[in-house]
Design a protein around this motif. Sequence first.
Motif: not given
Lengths: 186, 160
Positions: B24, B35-41, B28, B21-22
């Motif tokens: 994939y 970006h994977f760890m903090i996204g749009n924060l 993505q 899951g992680i």
Amino acid sequence: MSETIEVSEKQGDSKGERKINVVGLFTGILTILVPFLGAWWELRIGEAFFFSLNPFNPEVILFGEKTMIPVIYWLGFSFRILIVLSGGLLILGSISSKWWSRHLVKFGSSKLIWVVAGTFISILLLNLGIPGFELPFKIPLSGVSTEVLKLENARITFQIYSRFTETFWIATFTSVLGVYVRLKSK
Amino acid sequence: MGETTLKVILWILPWLLLISGIGYGLYQSDGDIEHFMIGNLPTILQKFSKIKISKDDFGLKKIDIAGKSIVAQFYFDSPFPFPVKIKDILIQGEGKKSNVEFEIELEKEVMIQPHENSTLTLRGNLPLNLEKEEIELKKAKIIMEILGITIEIREGRGAR
């Protein structure tokens, strides 16, 4: 409560006997449903912050904007698949009387309790405060509190609202049933 | 398949699911770990950290004194990207010579839409002997509500 129903079935030419573990079957169905029932715990600070704690799909809305943190989303997604799978294997183990049934029941019945425990510990940490990340206000486990922050020339007042949802109690009930099924399967 | 094999498969399965899951998810995100760890924060926080209230956003527009009545109009250019409710504004002043105090207060709550310019009307009564005297503003209090959070700011001498 009757835990097993004995069902006679014909397996080829021989007459076999299959025992259905009703509690296991019921727990398996509930386990599959739990990831799709929504938030387990909700936290709201005024209208500025909303946190919907769902271990399978947590949601944070900050100043009206939804946050998207991929690692949390994909972790939740993996948990969802794991719990659905464990529910499916629990059902399979509960309706079959093969040598592997006991293993499937043991596997399927024990996963949700870890998710419930992990979620509850996370909520407890938010309530008690994480060392190094202390907030200037206290987050109630459940209920409403009014907080006042005093700065030099300003005073900020807001309400904090939190609650455990019905889903949390369904998940807790299901995980307790799971522990019972696991203990009975030994 | 033997019992041991099944036990091993069932032990590995949860880890395999989590790691897949992680993995994939990281795929993505085009392998962008940050970006994977903090996204749009950071984008959201940056948007709100840019909000700055300057002195030019709020000021006196017009003041009318008629007899004992004083009406002051202030302009407010909202720098906020969300609605703001001005619940109260109270300004206290006094005559420079006589030290006689007076106060003016917001006549009614005002809802200001995001980035909207608004006029706030404050009314009050002046003691008669202050009509021709130079006046000085001493204290001001503003209470506003932003997204369910009430902020009270006090400024001036003796403000608490």
